[in-house]
Each structure stands twice: as structure tokens, then as C-alpha cells.
Design an enzyme around this catalytic site. Structure first.
Site, PDB file in Angstrom:
ATOM      1  N   ALA A  33     -19.125  -3.431   8.685  1.00 60.87           N
ATOM      2  CA  ALA A  33     -20.152  -2.857   9.171  1.00 60.87           C
ATOM      3  C   ALA A  33     -20.790  -2.037   8.097  1.00 60.87           C
ATOM      4  O   ALA A  33     -21.199  -0.696   8.327  1.00 60.87           O
ATOM      5  CB  ALA A  33     -20.186  -2.340  10.415  1.00 60.87           C
ATOM      6  N   HIS A  38     -21.093   3.305   2.382  1.00 58.48           N
ATOM      7  CA  HIS A  38     -20.123   2.452   1.757  1.00 58.48           C
ATOM      8  C   HIS A  38     -20.685   2.062   0.215  1.00 58.48           C
ATOM      9  O   HIS A  38     -19.874   1.963  -0.790  1.00 58.48           O
ATOM     10  CB  HIS A  38     -19.736   1.215   2.321  1.00 58.48           C
ATOM     11  N   ARG A 193     -24.050   9.440   7.611  1.00 58.86           N
ATOM     12  CA  ARG A 193     -24.354   7.829   7.923  1.00 58.86           C
ATOM     13  C   ARG A 193     -22.849   7.360   8.478  1.00 58.86           C
ATOM     14  O   ARG A 193     -21.575   7.991   7.684  1.00 58.86           O
ATOM     15  CB  ARG A 193     -24.353   7.249   6.306  1.00 58.86           C
ATOM     16  N   ARG A 196     -21.177   3.873  13.200  1.00 63.71           N
ATOM     17  CA  ARG A 196     -21.195   4.059  14.628  1.00 63.71           C
ATOM     18  C   ARG A 196     -22.964   4.279  15.206  1.00 63.71           C
ATOM     19  O   ARG A 196     -23.499   4.132  16.254  1.00 63.71           O
ATOM     20  CB  ARG A 196     -20.488   4.977  15.131  1.00 63.71           C
TER      21      ARG A 196
END
Ligand code: PAF
EC number: 6.3.2.1
Length: 304
Positions: A33, A38, A193, A196
Site C-alpha cells: 500500500a 515510501h 503520510r 492508513r
């Protein structure tokens, strides 16, 4: 797994054919996700490593609530695209039976996070950090490159307790891995960020901003040499519609122990005397959010 190890060995051999120096292998462990936060982690690993690996595995062992595990967003196609765009060389996307090959699947033998694993998030989510360190130790084993390659693992500073505990595990278990962190990525309104956040509706989102606002206020207090307005921030959060505060605390960054006025790091007026960490967790709408900020009494620049 064998094919992944073979691909890693090939990447290391390929590097050695072209360079004299040993390759640095940068590992970014994720649960998928993936979002821009990331992307920043992968970019940092890319800039500092010769070979970049990302793993995507939603680890059942670190969820204390099965519904949370079942509902955890899974977007493998998008994830693989994002990882490719950010220059990951190898992606490890194992099946559950590959990571936990025992019978029954989940392991009998696990790593314990010890006392550190029972604080804050650990208290709220029993067993969570044992699950994290177990899977991370396994990933470190799987990803450790053949000699002379060196492994560095990258984690986001948003999960400050996780970073402190993994760092401690690496030292306690003599693992040959360097732990690297990347600063928290926030959106334009200050919200950290997180995968969720996808589950926050418009109202939840507005409520969630109170978390980072409280942290920024503490950061400013610390930087200005004022007593930390912790109690005021807690009252404000408790009065914010849609926020169910679990904790807002100021802790020692290494031990994660709460600081109290009159101790080594907080004077009797509540003025911070050295670097500390403010941790927050709250339920907002359907999700539990965590965030943190480093408190630095030496910082004189206001937040931009
Ligand atoms: O931070 C995460 O996404 C997870 O806790 C990690 C480190 C990938 C272990 O499952």
C-alpha cells in the site's frame, strides 16, 4: 525464496564484475500500500546503495486485531509500479507460507522485543513489536547478501518506536545490518503520510490534523526554551471532535521512557534540557494513527 536469493547473488556478482568495491545492498521492508512516503525511503536507499531491494509482505504476526489485518490495504500492482519508478532493483513479494513455512504456518520460535516492546504502541497493541522484530530478523536473514556485500536497512522515522526497537534488536542479536532512517514525510497540512490515511473521510482528515498540530506546538516550546505545554495539548486533543487520544508523551529517544519534570532531560519547570521525542497515538474515525516529532532545545529556527 531460492529464486530471490539467486537473483540477489547475481546482482552482487554483476556489481563485482564492474566495480572494485563491495556492494552496499539497501533493503526497504514494507507492508505494501505504498505512498509517496515510501517513495522517499526508496529514493534515499537508491542514493546510498548499489543494489536496492524492497520487500512487500503484510505480516500477520504484528497485528493484534485480525480485522485490522484483513482490512489492511493491499495494492500489489500499484506498489510494483511505484517501486520500479523509484529504481528498486529487486522486489521480494513472498507468499505467507514462504515467510512462515512451519505447520501450522505461524512460527513457534519468535524474536522478543523485550521491555521496549511493551511501551506506548507496544502497550496498546500487545505482541505487535514481537511480530515486527520476528519478521524483520527473518527479512535480514533472507536479504543478507553474499560476501563481500553489506546490508543496510531503511525505515521511516514515523515509526519511531519501531526504529528504536529494531536498532536494539540488531545490536542485541549481533546482526550485521546498518539501520538507516528517513525523516517523516508530511502532506501540505502537516499530516504524516501513512497507508492508513486512505481510510480517513473528509471529517476524519480534518480531525487528524490536530495530532501534528500538537506535536508542532511542543516542538516550538522546546526550541524556544519554554516549558513544554504537554498538559495543554492533551486537553486540546481531548476536546477535538473525532479524536480519541490514547497518549501524547515526551520520551527519551533510546529507552522510550517518559520524561518527568525534575529528571535529567526535563528541568523542574518542564523545560527540555536535551534531545527528546514526543510520541502521539489516537484513534481517528476507523483507524489508529501514530506520529512523533524530535524535540530539540537547540533548534532556534521556526518550522516553515
Ligand atoms: O513498518 C512496516 O511497514 C512494518 O512494520 C515492517 C517493518 C515492514 C515489518 O513488517
Amino acid at each position: 525464496m531460492a529464486s530471490f536469493r539467486a537473483a540477489l547473488a547475481e546482482a552482487v556478482a554483476g556489481h563485482l564484475q564492474q566495480h572494485e568495491s563491495a556492494p552496499v545492498v539497501g533493503l526497504v521492508p514494507t507492508m505494501g500500500a505504498l505512498h509517496s512516503g515510501h517513495g522517499v525511503l526508496i529514493d534515499a536507499a537508491r542514493a546510498a546503495s548499489d543494489i536496492v531491494i524492497a520487500s512487500i509482505f503484510v505480516n500477520p504476526l504484528q497485528f493484534d486485531d485480525d480485522a485490522d489485518y484483513q482490512h489492511y490495504p493491499r495494492t500489489p500492482e500499484q506498489d510494483v509500479t511505484l517501486l520500479g519508478e523509484h529504481g528498486a532493483d529487486l522486489i521480494f513479494l513472498p507468499e505467507i507460507a514462504e515467510m512462515y513455512p512451519g505447520d501450522p504456518h505461524l512460527p513457534q520460535v519468535r524474536v522478543s522485543a523485550g521491555e521496549l516492546g511493551h511501551r506506548w504502541e507496544g502497550a496498546a497493541r500487545p505482541g505487535h513489536f514481537d511480530g515486527v522484530v520476528t519478521v524483520v530478523a527473518k527479512l535480514f536473514n533472507i536479504m543478507s547478501p553474499p560476501a563481500p556485500g553489506r546490508l543496510e536497512a531503511w525505515f521511516g522515522a514515523k515509526d519511531a518506536e519501531q526504529v528504536a526497537i529494531i536498532t536494539r534488536m540488531t545490536a542485541d542479536l549481533n546482526l550485521d545490518v546498518v539501520i538507516r532512517t528517513v525523516s517523516i514525510v508530511r502532506d501540505e497540512h502537516g499530516l504524516a503520510r501513512s497507508s492508513r490515511n486512505q481510510r480517513l473521510d473528509e471529517h476524519d482528515y480534518a480531525s487528524a490534523l490536530a495530532l501534528s498540530a500538537a506535536l508542532f506546538a511542543l516542538e516550538d516550546d522546546a526550541a524556544a526554551g519554554r516549558p513544554l505545554g504537554l498538559a495543554d495539548q492533551v486537553s486540546e486533543l481531548n476536546a477535538t471532535t473525532g479524536v480519541d487520544l490514547d497518549y501524547l508523551v515526551v520520551v527519551d529517544p533510546g529507552t522510550l521512557q517518559e520524561l518527568h519534570p525534575g529528571g535529567d532531560l526535563l528541568d523542574e519547570h518542564g523545560v527540555l534540557q536535551g534531545p527528546a521525542l514526543a510520541l502521539i497515538a489516537a484513534r481517528v474515525g476507523p483507524v489508529r494513527l501514530i506520529d512523533n516529532i524530535s524535540l530539540d532545545p537547540g533548534r532556534s529556527q521556526p518550522r516553515e
